[in-house]
Design an enzyme around this catalytic site. Structure first.
Site, PDB file in Angstrom:
ATOM      1  N   THR A  98     111.601 105.310 -43.427  1.00 33.28           N
ATOM      2  CA  THR A  98     110.876 105.354 -44.701  1.00 33.28           C
ATOM      3  C   THR A  98     111.781 105.968 -45.757  1.00 33.28           C
ATOM      4  OG1 THR A  98     108.837 106.109 -45.775  1.00 33.28           O
ATOM      5  CG2 THR A  98     109.870 107.653 -44.306  1.00 33.28           C
ATOM      6  N   GLN A 152     109.676 110.678 -49.177  1.00 27.97           N
ATOM      7  CA  GLN A 152     110.077 112.047 -48.815  1.00 27.97           C
ATOM      8  C   GLN A 152     108.884 112.872 -48.313  1.00 27.97           C
ATOM      9  OE1 GLN A 152     113.589 113.107 -48.798  1.00 27.97           O
ATOM     10  NE2 GLN A 152     113.453 110.891 -48.769  1.00 27.97           N
ATOM     11  N   LYS A 192     106.474 111.693 -46.341  1.00 30.09           N
ATOM     12  CA  LYS A 192     106.365 111.371 -44.911  1.00 30.09           C
ATOM     13  C   LYS A 192     107.443 112.094 -44.127  1.00 30.09           C
ATOM     14  CE  LYS A 192     104.168 106.865 -44.527  1.00 30.09           C
ATOM     15  NZ  LYS A 192     104.290 105.459 -44.165  1.00 30.09           N
ATOM     16  N   ASP A 215     102.818 102.418 -39.435  1.00 32.84           N
ATOM     17  CA  ASP A 215     102.145 101.456 -40.306  1.00 32.84           C
ATOM     18  C   ASP A 215     100.663 101.786 -40.250  1.00 32.84           C
ATOM     19  OD1 ASP A 215     102.178  99.425 -42.152  1.00 32.84           O
ATOM     20  OD2 ASP A 215     101.745  97.877 -40.682  1.00 32.84           O
ATOM     21  N   SER A 216      99.996 101.672 -41.380  1.00 36.86           N
ATOM     22  CA  SER A 216      98.573 101.989 -41.380  1.00 36.86           C
ATOM     23  C   SER A 216      97.859 101.193 -42.450  1.00 36.86           C
ATOM     24  CB  SER A 216      98.370 103.485 -41.619  1.00 36.86           C
ATOM     25  OG  SER A 216      98.883 103.859 -42.873  1.00 36.86           O
ATOM     26  N   GLY A 242      95.344 105.924 -51.977  1.00 41.58           N
ATOM     27  CA  GLY A 242      94.889 104.622 -51.460  1.00 41.58           C
ATOM     28  C   GLY A 242      93.388 104.430 -51.603  1.00 41.58           C
ATOM     29  N   TYR A 243      92.744 104.081 -50.506  1.00 42.79           N
ATOM     30  CA  TYR A 243      91.313 103.756 -50.518  1.00 42.79           C
ATOM     31  C   TYR A 243      90.417 104.986 -50.308  1.00 42.79           C
ATOM     32  CZ  TYR A 243      93.122  98.998 -50.006  1.00 42.79           C
ATOM     33  OH  TYR A 243      93.797  97.822 -50.199  1.00 42.79           O
ATOM     34  N   ASP A 244      91.009 106.174 -50.311  1.00 46.22           N
ATOM     35  CA  ASP A 244      90.241 107.398 -50.017  1.00 46.22           C
ATOM     36  C   ASP A 244      88.959 107.566 -50.849  1.00 46.22           C
ATOM     37  OD1 ASP A 244      91.794 108.223 -47.942  1.00 46.22           O
ATOM     38  OD2 ASP A 244      92.946 109.696 -49.078  1.00 46.22           O
ATOM     39  N   HIS A 265      92.984 108.804 -39.097  1.00 43.93           N
ATOM     40  CA  HIS A 265      93.786 107.891 -38.284  1.00 43.93           C
ATOM     41  C   HIS A 265      95.210 108.438 -38.127  1.00 43.93           C
ATOM     42  CE1 HIS A 265      94.135 107.251 -42.504  1.00 43.93           C
ATOM     43  NE2 HIS A 265      95.064 106.297 -42.416  1.00 43.93           N
TER      44      HIS A 265
HETATM   45  P1  ITT Z   1     105.817 103.027 -46.275  1.00 41.47           P
HETATM   46  O1  ITT Z   1     106.596 102.814 -47.526  1.00 41.47           O
HETATM   47  O2  ITT Z   1     106.323 104.170 -45.466  1.00 41.47           O
HETATM   48  O3  ITT Z   1     105.606 101.776 -45.442  1.00 41.47           O
HETATM   49  P2  ITT Z   1     103.098 102.675 -47.340  1.00 41.47           P
HETATM   50  O4  ITT Z   1     102.747 103.189 -48.691  1.00 41.47           O
HETATM   51  O5  ITT Z   1     103.193 101.198 -47.136  1.00 41.47           O
HETATM   52  O6  ITT Z   1     104.363 103.494 -46.774  1.00 41.47           O
HETATM   53  P3  ITT Z   1     101.291 102.797 -45.110  1.00 41.47           P
HETATM   54  O7  ITT Z   1     101.915 101.630 -44.472  1.00 41.47           O
HETATM   55  O8  ITT Z   1     101.117 104.024 -44.277  1.00 41.47           O
HETATM   56  O9  ITT Z   1     101.993 103.288 -46.438  1.00 41.47           O
HETATM   57  O10 ITT Z   1      99.849 102.411 -45.673  1.00 41.47           O
HETATM   58  C1  ITT Z   1      99.580 101.145 -46.259  1.00 41.47           C
HETATM   59  C2  ITT Z   1      98.401 101.220 -47.192  1.00 41.47           C
HETATM   60  O11 ITT Z   1      97.192 101.506 -46.462  1.00 41.47           O
HETATM   61  C3  ITT Z   1      98.506 102.324 -48.244  1.00 41.47           C
HETATM   62  O12 ITT Z   1      99.223 101.886 -49.364  1.00 41.47           O
HETATM   63  C4  ITT Z   1      97.025 102.580 -48.557  1.00 41.47           C
HETATM   64  O13 ITT Z   1      96.554 101.633 -49.474  1.00 41.47           O
HETATM   65  C5  ITT Z   1      96.341 102.338 -47.225  1.00 41.47           C
HETATM   66  N1  ITT Z   1      96.180 103.624 -46.497  1.00 41.47           N
HETATM   67  C6  ITT Z   1      96.831 104.014 -45.386  1.00 41.47           C
HETATM   68  N2  ITT Z   1      96.460 105.256 -45.016  1.00 41.47           N
HETATM   69  C7  ITT Z   1      95.544 105.658 -45.920  1.00 41.47           C
HETATM   70  C8  ITT Z   1      94.786 106.843 -46.122  1.00 41.47           C
HETATM   71  O14 ITT Z   1      94.896 107.882 -45.317  1.00 41.47           O
HETATM   72  N3  ITT Z   1      93.967 106.903 -47.152  1.00 41.47           N
HETATM   73  C9  ITT Z   1      93.837 105.886 -48.002  1.00 41.47           C
HETATM   74  N4  ITT Z   1      94.511 104.749 -47.921  1.00 41.47           N
HETATM   75  C10 ITT Z   1      95.354 104.609 -46.885  1.00 41.47           C
END
Ligand code: ITT
Length: 231
Positions: A13, A16, A18, A75-76, A157-159, A184
């Site tokens: 990644t 910073q 993370k 990935d999440s 994000g979607y929090d 998660h």
């Molecule tokens: P990398 O550059 O490290 O890949 P990323 O921003 O793509 O980071 P993730 O793959 O972990 O981050 O997550 C992808 C999306 O999923 C992220 O942009 C959010 O929209 C959503 N997401 C993941 N975890 C979340 C959380 O804890 N709360 C809210 N939204 C979340």
């Protein structure tokens, strides 16, 4: 006291935040965690897997292969039941390539308009791979509901639309420690850390297998010097 590092691992990644999180949770292990920022430009990983698992593995194994050292990737995203699992692996770019969190939430609420099933889950997969390919994975999942109006200022994000019944509030209304205790990511990280002793042994074995074989001296050791030499 932290153990002296005897292995460098790269976190795939450029984020910073993370990096700090992983450095903190692994601080008592004999490893040094670097990020992609510490290396010369490497090609972008194409995240074209069909699942979080595929993408985490792809990112980790590609990075490990290119840099020749073990790599961690995660990935999440959000999975919504009434939308057949969307936005899923597209969570970050649900409303388009350069979508903001706000755009993504707006699109999600629009897609869910009139739907009574609001069940959703955040999922996270962490993968740690060696340059020869194999990887270990750790997963976490947290179930909740999508509410129809954003609530709260925290998180990302979607929090603001993810309501967690156990707290009676959204993730954006919870404080970070509270969220991390059941989220998660929190669950996947907890499993990752609790298994890290075993993972380190596994990594060391795989890395040792990659090293070129030592020269074989057995023919010298077993020479029978008592025999006359044939000329
Ligand atoms: P990398 O550059 O490290 O890949 P990323 O921003 O793509 O980071 P993730 O793959 O972990 O981050 O997550 C992808 C999306 O999923 C992220 O942009 C959010 O929209 C959503 N997401 C993941 N975890 C979340 C959380 O804890 N709360 C809210 N939204 C979340």
């Amino acid at each position: 006291m932290a153990a002296k590092p005897n292995m460098t691992i790269v976190l795939a990644t450029r984020n910073q935040g993370k990096l700090k999180e992983f450095q903190e949770i692994l601080k008592n292990f004999p490893v040094e965690i670097k990020s992609l920022q510490d290396f010369a430009t490497i090609p972008e990983v194409v995240e074209d897997g069909r699942t979080f698992d595929d993408n985490a593995y792809k990112k980790a194994s590609f990075t490990a292969k290119v840099l020749g050292i073990p790599a961690i990737a995660d990935d999440s995203g959000l999975v919504v039941e009434a939308l057949d699992g969307a936005p899923g692996i597209y969570s970050a770019r649900y409303a388009g390539e350069n979508a903001t969190d706000r755009d993504n939430i707006q699109k999600l609420l629009k897609e869910l308009e009139g739907k009574t099933n609001r069940r959703a889950a955040f999922e996270c997969v962490i993968s740690i791979a060696v340059p020869s390919g194999p990887a270990l994975t750790y997963e976490g999942r947290c179930e909740g509901e999508i509410i129809s109006e954003p609530r709260g200022e925290g998180g990302f994000g979607y929090d603001p639309v993810f309501y967690y019944p156990g707290f009676g509030k959204t993730f954006a209304e919870a404080d970070m420690a509270e969220k991390n205790s059941i989220s998660h990511r929190g669950k996947a990280l907890a499993e990752f850390v609790s298994e890290f002793d075993k993972a380190l042994i596994w990594l060391q074995q795989r890395v040792a297998e990659m090293k070129p074989p030592k020269p074989d001296h057995s023919q010298f050791e077993h020479n029978d010097w008592s025999q006359p030499k044939m000329v």
